[in-house]
Design a protein around this motif. Sequence first.
Motif, PDB file in Angstrom:
ATOM      1  N   CYS A 183    -104.968 -72.737   7.136  1.00 36.68           N
ATOM      2  CA  CYS A 183    -105.682 -71.598   6.558  1.00 36.68           C
ATOM      3  C   CYS A 183    -105.108 -70.277   7.066  1.00 36.68           C
ATOM      4  O   CYS A 183    -105.103 -69.279   6.340  1.00 36.68           O
ATOM      5  CB  CYS A 183    -107.168 -71.675   6.899  1.00 36.68           C
ATOM      6  N   LEU A 184    -104.624 -70.281   8.289  1.00 35.17           N
ATOM      7  CA  LEU A 184    -104.091 -69.053   8.889  1.00 35.17           C
ATOM      8  C   LEU A 184    -102.676 -68.737   8.424  1.00 35.17           C
ATOM      9  O   LEU A 184    -102.185 -67.639   8.650  1.00 35.17           O
ATOM     10  CB  LEU A 184    -104.125 -69.165  10.418  1.00 35.17           C
ATOM     11  N   GLY A 185    -102.008 -69.715   7.794  1.00 34.64           N
ATOM     12  CA  GLY A 185    -100.664 -69.463   7.274  1.00 34.64           C
ATOM     13  C   GLY A 185     -99.660 -70.481   7.769  1.00 34.64           C
ATOM     14  O   GLY A 185    -100.014 -71.486   8.391  1.00 34.64           O
ATOM     15  N   SER A 186     -98.387 -70.199   7.516  1.00 32.81           N
ATOM     16  CA  SER A 186     -97.334 -71.128   7.920  1.00 32.81           C
ATOM     17  C   SER A 186     -97.107 -71.119   9.426  1.00 32.81           C
ATOM     18  O   SER A 186     -96.495 -72.038   9.974  1.00 32.81           O
ATOM     19  CB  SER A 186     -96.024 -70.785   7.207  1.00 32.81           C
ATOM     20  N   SER A 187     -97.589 -70.077  10.104  1.00 27.49           N
ATOM     21  CA  SER A 187     -97.488 -70.012  11.565  1.00 27.49           C
ATOM     22  C   SER A 187     -98.758 -69.387  12.124  1.00 27.49           C
ATOM     23  O   SER A 187     -99.461 -68.641  11.435  1.00 27.49           O
ATOM     24  CB  SER A 187     -96.262 -69.203  12.004  1.00 27.49           C
ATOM     25  N   VAL A 188     -99.063 -69.711  13.380  1.00 24.93           N
ATOM     26  CA  VAL A 188    -100.284 -69.236  14.030  1.00 24.93           C
ATOM     27  C   VAL A 188     -99.923 -68.708  15.411  1.00 24.93           C
ATOM     28  O   VAL A 188     -99.310 -69.424  16.214  1.00 24.93           O
ATOM     29  CB  VAL A 188    -101.319 -70.373  14.183  1.00 24.93           C
ATOM     30  N   ASP A 189    -100.273 -67.464  15.668  1.00 28.91           N
ATOM     31  CA  ASP A 189    -100.023 -66.898  16.987  1.00 28.91           C
ATOM     32  C   ASP A 189    -100.933 -67.569  18.014  1.00 28.91           C
ATOM     33  O   ASP A 189    -102.100 -67.859  17.742  1.00 28.91           O
ATOM     34  CB  ASP A 189    -100.266 -65.386  16.976  1.00 28.91           C
ATOM     35  N   ASN A 190    -100.387 -67.816  19.194  1.00 28.35           N
ATOM     36  CA  ASN A 190    -101.127 -68.502  20.242  1.00 28.35           C
ATOM     37  C   ASN A 190    -102.422 -67.767  20.598  1.00 28.35           C
ATOM     38  O   ASN A 190    -103.465 -68.386  20.809  1.00 28.35           O
ATOM     39  CB  ASN A 190    -100.239 -68.635  21.488  1.00 28.35           C
ATOM     40  N   SER A 191    -102.372 -66.422  20.611  1.00 34.08           N
ATOM     41  CA  SER A 191    -103.564 -65.640  20.966  1.00 34.08           C
ATOM     42  C   SER A 191    -104.662 -65.803  19.913  1.00 34.08           C
ATOM     43  O   SER A 191    -105.850 -65.860  20.247  1.00 34.08           O
ATOM     44  CB  SER A 191    -103.197 -64.159  21.119  1.00 34.08           C
ATOM     45  N   VAL A 192    -104.275 -65.886  18.652  1.00 30.50           N
ATOM     46  CA  VAL A 192    -105.251 -66.092  17.575  1.00 30.50           C
ATOM     47  C   VAL A 192    -105.866 -67.484  17.693  1.00 30.50           C
ATOM     48  O   VAL A 192    -107.082 -67.661  17.517  1.00 30.50           O
ATOM     49  CB  VAL A 192    -104.593 -65.900  16.197  1.00 30.50           C
ATOM     50  N   ALA A 193    -105.029 -68.485  17.977  1.00 36.61           N
ATOM     51  CA  ALA A 193    -105.532 -69.853  18.130  1.00 36.61           C
ATOM     52  C   ALA A 193    -106.524 -69.947  19.280  1.00 36.61           C
ATOM     53  O   ALA A 193    -107.550 -70.639  19.181  1.00 36.61           O
ATOM     54  CB  ALA A 193    -104.362 -70.812  18.354  1.00 36.61           C
ATOM     55  N   GLU A 194    -106.247 -69.236  20.382  1.00 34.14           N
ATOM     56  CA  GLU A 194    -107.157 -69.252  21.526  1.00 34.14           C
ATOM     57  C   GLU A 194    -108.510 -68.638  21.164  1.00 34.14           C
ATOM     58  O   GLU A 194    -109.564 -69.173  21.510  1.00 34.14           O
ATOM     59  CB  GLU A 194    -106.531 -68.493  22.695  1.00 34.14           C
ATOM     60  N   VAL A 195    -108.478 -67.506  20.457  1.00 35.19           N
ATOM     61  CA  VAL A 195    -109.726 -66.831  20.072  1.00 35.19           C
ATOM     62  C   VAL A 195    -110.523 -67.698  19.116  1.00 35.19           C
ATOM     63  O   VAL A 195    -111.746 -67.828  19.227  1.00 35.19           O
ATOM     64  CB  VAL A 195    -109.420 -65.454  19.439  1.00 35.19           C
ATOM     65  N   LEU A 196    -109.844 -68.317  18.166  1.00 35.05           N
ATOM     66  CA  LEU A 196    -110.513 -69.106  17.130  1.00 35.05           C
ATOM     67  C   LEU A 196    -111.093 -70.409  17.685  1.00 35.05           C
ATOM     68  O   LEU A 196    -111.990 -71.001  17.080  1.00 35.05           O
ATOM     69  CB  LEU A 196    -109.536 -69.402  15.995  1.00 35.05           C
ATOM     70  N   SER A 197    -110.595 -70.840  18.840  1.00 37.34           N
ATOM     71  CA  SER A 197    -111.058 -72.107  19.417  1.00 37.34           C
ATOM     72  C   SER A 197    -112.563 -72.097  19.660  1.00 37.34           C
ATOM     73  O   SER A 197    -113.249 -73.105  19.432  1.00 37.34           O
ATOM     74  CB  SER A 197    -110.324 -72.390  20.732  1.00 37.34           C
ATOM     75  N   SER A 198    -113.110 -70.963  20.114  1.00 39.24           N
ATOM     76  CA  SER A 198    -114.547 -70.899  20.400  1.00 39.24           C
ATOM     77  C   SER A 198    -115.376 -71.032  19.130  1.00 39.24           C
ATOM     78  O   SER A 198    -116.488 -71.550  19.159  1.00 39.24           O
ATOM     79  CB  SER A 198    -114.886 -69.593  21.121  1.00 39.24           C
ATOM     80  N   GLN A 199    -114.832 -70.573  17.996  1.00 32.63           N
ATOM     81  CA  GLN A 199    -115.546 -70.683  16.728  1.00 32.63           C
ATOM     82  C   GLN A 199    -115.462 -72.103  16.172  1.00 32.63           C
ATOM     83  O   GLN A 199    -116.400 -72.598  15.546  1.00 32.63           O
ATOM     84  CB  GLN A 199    -114.971 -69.679  15.725  1.00 32.63           C
ATOM     85  N   LEU A 200    -114.332 -72.768  16.436  1.00 38.16           N
ATOM     86  CA  LEU A 200    -114.114 -74.119  15.923  1.00 38.16           C
ATOM     87  C   LEU A 200    -114.842 -75.174  16.744  1.00 38.16           C
ATOM     88  O   LEU A 200    -115.179 -76.250  16.238  1.00 38.16           O
ATOM     89  CB  LEU A 200    -112.620 -74.436  15.902  1.00 38.16           C
TER      90      LEU A 200
END
Length: 371
Positions: A183-200
């Motif tokens: 959903c985030l695209g062909s690549s995901v920045d590590n900082s975005v993945a870390e932030v999104l982890s709490s929502q997931l």
Amino acid sequence: QTLTSHFAESITILLDDFQWADEASLLLTSSILHDIVGSKYVFFVICCRDDDIKVEKNSHLAQWIAAVSESHLKKIVLCNLNANLCRKFVSDTLCLSPRLVCLLSSVLFSKTLGNPFFVRKMLESLKEEGCLHFSLKGTRRRWVWDLDKILDLDIADNVVALLTRKLDKLPSDMQQGLQAAACLGSSVDNSVAEVLSSQLGFNLCTILQQAMQKGYMDQVGSKFRFVHDKVHQAVYEMMPEKQRRERHIAFGLFLSSQALNNGNDDMLFIAVSQINRGGPGAVSNPLQKTMIASLNMNVGTKAVSLSDFASALDYFKHGILFLNQNHWENQYALSNELYGAAAEAACEINDPQLVMTFSDQLLSNSKSLEA
């Protein structure tokens, strides 16, 4: 030229998946190509797919190719492998003579039409299905296969279907993590993945690292990246469209709140782009729509400050789409801002038709020329 004149060897710059380039990137690349005409130090390679995503459907890219090719680029069309090359491909992969793999390669060729990526993925799938394995029996240790079983096997007729079938066998948490990344695209920045982890509710970075071991992702710098756009497409299409839109909205709203709290403009751009991919149809709350329209006005203004007028216009247009019915009466100030900003951005990219469209709305609905 200044950068490269200090080096004895030339520099090769590869731009892959150029069919995804936006207008700003096309303009920048054109400028660079124009500046290095005749240079002995820089060699550009630009790769563009024209099978699944036809350049004719992207007018900006089609115009760019037509304008640039004649003077700066030599076009080379890479076709699929023919039957002989497919046999050599399989022969080299299995370290066997072409004669021994003739029947196997014929089956693979008929199914893949010589697409190299599809051939490789089919070989991997046959190995996982137990139809292809390395035999340690006797003195002639080699790859062997059950051709009758392969012929009876229900093999997917396109690479996306093949990948989807393999993805369905992954653990549910890895499927969820890959879908979030898609959903985030062909690549995901590590900082975005870390932030999104709490929502997931799970550690997305850990899941994507596990996906790397399975061969679905790799890591480039601080980003996780799908190994191929077909892998990204297959993961993305595992979700129904309604679910995709809902996830875009949910991820975008969560990331936007985090970005605003932390003053992170880069994340805010990502967040609002996510919301826009979800679209106004996925949002029913009028107050939420107003907030999203304001967010688009915000990031569009930031894009203007970066002289990225094409992106700014896109944000302003999405902001207009999120306005509620009767917005000129109930959201007058925001409507006036969005239409005015959109008209100015359209003027900057020299699109007179859009300038006229937005200006007409302003003239018809503005309460005063100063408003």
